[in-house]
Design a protein around this motif. Structure first.
Motif, PDB file in Angstrom:
ATOM      1  N   PRO A 133      17.794   9.092  -3.782  1.00  0.00           N
ATOM      2  CA  PRO A 133      17.840   7.635  -3.658  1.00  0.00           C
ATOM      3  C   PRO A 133      16.937   6.997  -4.705  1.00  0.00           C
ATOM      4  O   PRO A 133      16.092   7.667  -5.297  1.00  0.00           O
ATOM      5  CB  PRO A 133      17.273   7.409  -2.265  1.00  0.00           C
ATOM      6  N   ARG A 134      17.110   5.692  -4.897  1.00  0.00           N
ATOM      7  CA  ARG A 134      16.204   4.918  -5.746  1.00  0.00           C
ATOM      8  C   ARG A 134      15.044   4.477  -4.863  1.00  0.00           C
ATOM      9  O   ARG A 134      15.229   3.646  -3.983  1.00  0.00           O
ATOM     10  CB  ARG A 134      16.934   3.692  -6.295  1.00  0.00           C
ATOM     11  N   TRP A 135      13.899   5.082  -5.059  1.00  0.00           N
ATOM     12  CA  TRP A 135      12.775   4.734  -4.194  1.00  0.00           C
ATOM     13  C   TRP A 135      11.558   4.420  -5.034  1.00  0.00           C
ATOM     14  O   TRP A 135      11.464   4.838  -6.185  1.00  0.00           O
ATOM     15  CB  TRP A 135      12.476   5.862  -3.210  1.00  0.00           C
ATOM     16  N   VAL A 136      10.639   3.689  -4.445  1.00  0.00           N
ATOM     17  CA  VAL A 136       9.463   3.250  -5.203  1.00  0.00           C
ATOM     18  C   VAL A 136       8.204   3.938  -4.682  1.00  0.00           C
ATOM     19  O   VAL A 136       7.569   4.697  -5.398  1.00  0.00           O
ATOM     20  CB  VAL A 136       9.325   1.711  -5.167  1.00  0.00           C
TER      21      VAL A 136
ATOM     22  N   GLU B 244       0.803  -1.247   0.000  1.00  0.00           N
ATOM     23  CA  GLU B 244       0.000   0.000   0.000  1.00  0.00           C
ATOM     24  C   GLU B 244       0.820   1.273   0.000  1.00  0.00           C
ATOM     25  O   GLU B 244       0.392   2.229  -0.695  1.00  0.00           O
ATOM     26  CB  GLU B 244      -0.985  -0.042   1.185  1.00  0.00           C
ATOM     27  N   PRO B 245       1.939   1.450   0.625  1.00  0.00           N
ATOM     28  CA  PRO B 245       2.546   0.727   1.728  1.00  0.00           C
ATOM     29  C   PRO B 245       2.225   1.430   3.037  1.00  0.00           C
ATOM     30  O   PRO B 245       1.665   2.501   3.032  1.00  0.00           O
ATOM     31  CB  PRO B 245       4.041   0.851   1.409  1.00  0.00           C
ATOM     32  N   TRP B 246       2.661   0.805   4.173  1.00  0.00           N
ATOM     33  CA  TRP B 246       2.384   1.377   5.497  1.00  0.00           C
ATOM     34  C   TRP B 246       3.594   2.133   6.050  1.00  0.00           C
ATOM     35  O   TRP B 246       3.626   2.514   7.205  1.00  0.00           O
ATOM     36  CB  TRP B 246       1.973   0.275   6.473  1.00  0.00           C
ATOM     37  N   GLY B 247       4.593   2.283   5.263  1.00  0.00           N
ATOM     38  CA  GLY B 247       5.779   3.082   5.579  1.00  0.00           C
ATOM     39  C   GLY B 247       6.438   3.279   4.229  1.00  0.00           C
ATOM     40  O   GLY B 247       5.859   2.894   3.212  1.00  0.00           O
ATOM     41  N   ARG B 248       7.638   3.843   4.161  1.00  0.00           N
ATOM     42  CA  ARG B 248       8.337   3.859   2.875  1.00  0.00           C
ATOM     43  C   ARG B 248       8.475   2.409   2.423  1.00  0.00           C
ATOM     44  O   ARG B 248       8.912   1.554   3.214  1.00  0.00           O
ATOM     45  CB  ARG B 248       9.722   4.464   3.045  1.00  0.00           C
TER      46      ARG B 248
ATOM     47  N   ALA C 258       6.134  -8.960  -4.050  1.00  0.00           N
ATOM     48  CA  ALA C 258       5.918  -7.575  -3.598  1.00  0.00           C
ATOM     49  C   ALA C 258       7.218  -6.998  -3.037  1.00  0.00           C
ATOM     50  O   ALA C 258       7.527  -5.819  -3.234  1.00  0.00           O
ATOM     51  CB  ALA C 258       4.826  -7.536  -2.538  1.00  0.00           C
ATOM     52  N   TRP C 259       7.969  -7.820  -2.346  1.00  0.00           N
ATOM     53  CA  TRP C 259       9.255  -7.387  -1.765  1.00  0.00           C
ATOM     54  C   TRP C 259      10.226  -6.981  -2.880  1.00  0.00           C
ATOM     55  O   TRP C 259      10.911  -5.970  -2.787  1.00  0.00           O
ATOM     56  CB  TRP C 259       9.807  -8.543  -0.936  1.00  0.00           C
ATOM     57  N   LEU C 260      10.231  -7.766  -3.958  1.00  0.00           N
ATOM     58  CA  LEU C 260      11.116  -7.441  -5.084  1.00  0.00           C
ATOM     59  C   LEU C 260      10.742  -6.096  -5.704  1.00  0.00           C
ATOM     60  O   LEU C 260      11.594  -5.386  -6.239  1.00  0.00           O
ATOM     61  CB  LEU C 260      11.022  -8.538  -6.155  1.00  0.00           C
ATOM     62  N   ASP C 261       9.479  -5.769  -5.596  1.00  0.00           N
ATOM     63  CA  ASP C 261       8.965  -4.559  -6.241  1.00  0.00           C
ATOM     64  C   ASP C 261       9.078  -3.314  -5.371  1.00  0.00           C
ATOM     65  O   ASP C 261       8.789  -2.210  -5.817  1.00  0.00           O
ATOM     66  CB  ASP C 261       7.477  -4.771  -6.551  1.00  0.00           C
ATOM     67  N   ALA C 262       9.443  -3.497  -4.104  1.00  0.00           N
ATOM     68  CA  ALA C 262       9.309  -2.399  -3.138  1.00  0.00           C
ATOM     69  C   ALA C 262      10.518  -1.464  -3.101  1.00  0.00           C
ATOM     70  O   ALA C 262      10.463  -0.401  -2.489  1.00  0.00           O
ATOM     71  CB  ALA C 262       9.063  -2.964  -1.744  1.00  0.00           C
ATOM     72  N   GLY C 263      11.610  -1.861  -3.737  1.00  0.00           N
ATOM     73  CA  GLY C 263      12.821  -1.033  -3.696  1.00  0.00           C
ATOM     74  C   GLY C 263      14.022  -1.949  -3.693  1.00  0.00           C
ATOM     75  O   GLY C 263      13.858  -3.175  -3.671  1.00  0.00           O
TER      76      GLY C 263
END
Ligand SMILES: C[S@@+](CC[C@H](N)C(=O)[O-])C[C@H]1O[C@@H](n2cnc3c(N)ncnc32)[C@H](O)[C@@H]1O
Length: 785
Positions: free
Chosen positions: A508-511, A283-287, A342-347
């Motif tokens: 930074p590289r962020w999603v 969703e996310p619930w933090g960065r 989802a983890w792979l996609d998160a950053g």
């Protein structure tokens, strides 16, 4: 806010009728009172009683607008009734007509200075308008007249807390509780104030009692979870948070859910916790990247993945076949794991062990692509899941900028694959999805000749997302290049070098950013962060002019733009590439209150604008002279305004300094190939304790790693240097950002500095706890001169 019980005017309405109405009030039967009172106003229009009761009932129903007319009628009949003015003020205040409301309260107090109801209502209005000191005085005056008012004691305590005086707030809450032991809100807020004073055990007790009284009281739940986390009981904190998420989901509980997950075992598939974890990540619930960091150890321990990891690490740096890596089930063994995808996609994926597994998984994908016929399509559900996993892997590789190790054999095979793709695109030949995914996992698809043709073909949804990431989004950023204005020239030698680094490696590289919460004023935001700070003069209005100097790729500036009421943000950076990424992400997130511009902060003195808040985090230490840059920014802050500064700590980075020295001694250039190879060397070296936790974040993408270890220009500072700068430049420290347990340890050691703002003390604290500021010193200062 409380309403005033108004005595009836004499005459007209019978006493028995008044008693019946009073009984209805007792029972809270407001609808019936309105009906009855309306009749009374018809029968006895010259008696203030009917109008008074009607308006009082309407006020309790929240019908402020309708209450005004009967109140005015009552006042026409009984103009010297303090209570009527107080209630009229209440109604007008509820309608946002604050000045008229204040005039009514003043009039009420002019008639009867002892009218505590009017004082309390006036105090509430002052408090809501941010006039805290005046509100405090009003409540004190009310309590001097009538000391036993639990609600007023509670309001006074809240105001004292908001004024940064928790030590004075606590006895007021306690007095309210002595009068009214079941006052759940007073218990919860008392706990919050106790927590600010470092009295965690008492705070926890308050939170528990408040929750027993009112399980839906989210403040109490947050407090209890925080105290449990602070005492090192994340599992218990998590249980408390999860019960709250079922009742009242909200951003703070979600943040605590992520915090409580640290170190917890991986929740089993199909459990509510697993579902929540997935939501927290997506969703996310933090960065997103920070939630992903919490998930990494869970994935490492996941039974299906752990086997793959073991085999990958045993073979490393050798490559394995899909059969040998995944076991007989092939990639399907892990591909269906939504959490992994989802983890792979998160950053950038921050786990050395998983990185090695993924490096081998990528090589299996390459082998599959080499073997797949062009007409191969993912028709079965199992094949679709594998494609989705490979697509997530390709997206991960792009977001970490191809930081995984590559062998010479892989390079050859990828070159062949790219040629095949280019040929198929040129000749309108068939293309297997695995070709696209493997090519995308090893390098940008934009490098493939004819790549635009990929967008004209139908693809499985997961492949389409890779194309969006690799072709559509970069094209959008390219488009934005001409639309970002340049505010200053960039002529300084170091600025030019630094600019070049960040043009090549935006940071930074962020999603996905942290979720937006309800915006507040700057003063309210700082009160949350630093409950005991003296925030006199800090901007507290409905708008805020913000400068973000060195915004990079815009994660931070976007969160800032969402955090404050009426924020108008100017975000500048040297790197146009970073700015374009920032701008595209702001558009994607629907954030429209940021103006991006290219500028050298050293030249911002001539800008002709000033700001309530200037943020510069992770930037000034990349200047030739950080103090010169900081001095340029200070006059851009309006007097009373605030700066949020982030600077490297020399002590915390002592381990990184050694690694940087290694890089200098070996004359390593900051090329993608060198960064890739050097990272692997570091991972193979014996663990150096002084490296601290630095392997946890920036290390896992090329840009991050360059920023962390290969920076073209960096300085480290200590807190005494920062203290001197503040003294010389009229800056007053409002607070340092640190984990609650760090603040508690500091306060225990330096009880004479309850606001924790003495940088000299902090310097001594850091000497004994050298890893305190691994993520930089992040601190807030106010411009006083
Ligand atoms: C490490 S990044 C930090 C980005 C951002 N503040 C954050 O925390 O995510 C440093 C950024 O500062 C920018 N920067 C460095 N020197 C600058 C200068 N003289 N003027 C403007 N920006 C500068 C760089 O271009 C880079 O994007």
């Amino acid at each position: 806010m409380r309403t005033e019980r108004t005595p009836a005017a004499a005459g007209g309405v019978e006493q028995a009728e008044k008693q019946a109405v009073a009984a209805l009030f007792q029972e809270g039967r407001l609808g019936e009172i309105v009906e009855r009172a309306t009749k009374l106003t018809v029968l006895h229009p010259g008696d203030a009683y009917g109008w008074t009761v009607l308006s009082a009932a309407m006020l309790r129903q929240g019908r402020n607008e309708q209450a005004v007319a009967p109140l005015r009628r009552a006042l026409d009949i009984a103009p010297e009734q303090a209570g009527l003015y107080s209630n009229l003020g209440l109604a007008l205040f509820g309608l946002g007509r604050t000045e008229e409301a204040m005039a009514c309260f003043d009039r009420a107090l002019g008639i009867d200075p002892q009218a505590v109801g009017a004082r309390n209502n006036r105090g509430n209005a002052l408090e809501a308008g941010g006039r805290l000191e005046e509100a405090r005085q009003e409540y004190e005056a009310s309590l001097a007249i009538a000391p036993d008012q639990p609600r007023t004691l509670y309001n006074l305590a809240n105001t004292l807390y908001a004024l940064g005086r928790p030590a004075e707030a606590v006895p007021r809450y306690q007095a309210a509780l002595a009068l009214c032991p079941d006052y759940a809100y007073a218990l919860a807020n008392c706990g919050v104030a106790l927590m600010a004073l470092g009295r965690a055990a008492e705070a926890e007790d308050c939170a528990r009692r408040a929750l027993r009284l009112e399980p839906g009281l989210v403040e109490a739940r947050i407090l209890l979870a925080n105290t449990l986390l602070g005492r090192g009981y994340p599992a218990e904190a998590l249980t408390v948070v999860e019960a709250g998420l079922d009742l009242t989901p909200g951003p703070e509980l979600r943040r605590l859910f992520v915090a409580g997950l640290r170190g917890q075992p991986s929740p089993a598939p199909g459990t509510p916790r697993r579902e929540r974890l997935l939501a927290a990540l997506t969703e996310p619930w933090g960065r997103s990247v920070e939630v992903a960091a919490v998930v990494s150890p869970m994935l490492e321990a996941d039974p299906a993945i752990a086997g793959c990891l073991e085999r990958a690490l045993a073979a490393w740096p050798g490559r394995l076949t899909a059969q040998d890596l995944y076991g007989p089930a092939g990639p399907g063994a892990v591909a269906g794991d939504a959490l992994l995808c989802a983890w792979l996609d998160a950053g950038p994926a921050s786990s050395p062990a998983l990185e090695r597994f993924l490096t081998l998984a990528r090589s299996c994908l390459l082998a599959q692509a080499a073997a797949d016929e062009p007409h191969v399509r993912d028709v079965t559900p199992a094949a679709k899941r594998v494609t989705a996993f490979h697509a997530a892997l390709a997206r991960q590789c792009r977001v970490n900028e191809y930081v995984f190790q590559v062998t010479a054999e892989e390079e050859v095979a990828v070159a062949v694959l790219r040629d095949c793709l280019a040929d198929a695109l040129a000749g309108c030949g068939l293309i297997a999805p695995s070709w696209v995914l493997a090519a995308a996992a090893y390098g940008p698809l934009r490098a493939v000749p004819g790549h635009a043709g990929l967008l004209e073909r139908p693809w499985p949804e997961a492949v389409g997302r890779v194309l969006t990431q690799q072709l559509v989004e970069p094209a959008a950023e390219q488009e934005l290049r001409g639309r970002i204005p340049a505010l200053t020239p960039i002529e300084d030698d170091v600025s030019r070098l630094v600019r070049r680094q960040y043009e090549e490696n935006p940071y930074p590289r962020w999603v996905l950013p942290a979720p937006a919460e309800a915006p507040t004023s700057l003063a309210a935001n700082l009160r949350e962060r630093f409950p005991r700070a003296d925030l006199a003069g800090v901007p507290d209005g409905p708008t805020l002019d913000v400068l973000v100097a060195g915004c990079g790729t815009g994660q931070h500036s976007l969160e800032t733009a969402r955090a404050y009421l009426g924020a108008r943000v100017l975000a500048v950076d040297l790197s146009l590439t970073s700015l374009c990424y920032a701008r595209r992400k702001a558009l994607e997130q629907g954030v429209g209150n940021i103006e991006y511009a290219q500028a050298d902060l050293l030249r911002l003195g001539g800008l002709g604008r000033d700001f309530d808040l200037v943020e510069s985090s992770g930037v000034l230490h990349h200047l030739a002279d950080p103090a010169e840059g900081w001095r340029t920014l200070v006059p851009l802050v309006r007097p009373g305004g605030v700066m949020r500064i982030g600077l490297y700590s020399r002590l915390a980075r002592r381990g990184i300094a050694k690694v940087r020295q290694m890089i200098t001694d070996r004359g390593l250039a900051a090329t993608p190939e060198t960064i890739r190879a050097f990272r692997q060397e570091l991972l193979d070296m014996p663990w150096e304790p002084s490296w601290g936790r630095f392997l946890l974040g920036d290390f896992f993408s090329s840009s991050g790693c360059r920023d962390l270890l290969f920076h073209v220009q960096e300085h480290c500072l200590d807190l005494l240097e920062i203290k001197t700068f503040c003294l010389e430049n009229g800056l007053r420290v409002l607070g340092l950002e640190a984990e609650p347990e760090v603040i508690a340890a500091y306060c225990a050691r330096f009880p004479d500095d309850p606001a924790a703002v003495d940088l000299g003390n902090w310097h001594a604290f850091e000497a004994d706890n050298p890893d305190t500021f691994l993520n930089m010193y992040q601190f807030w200062v106010q411009r006083t001169a």
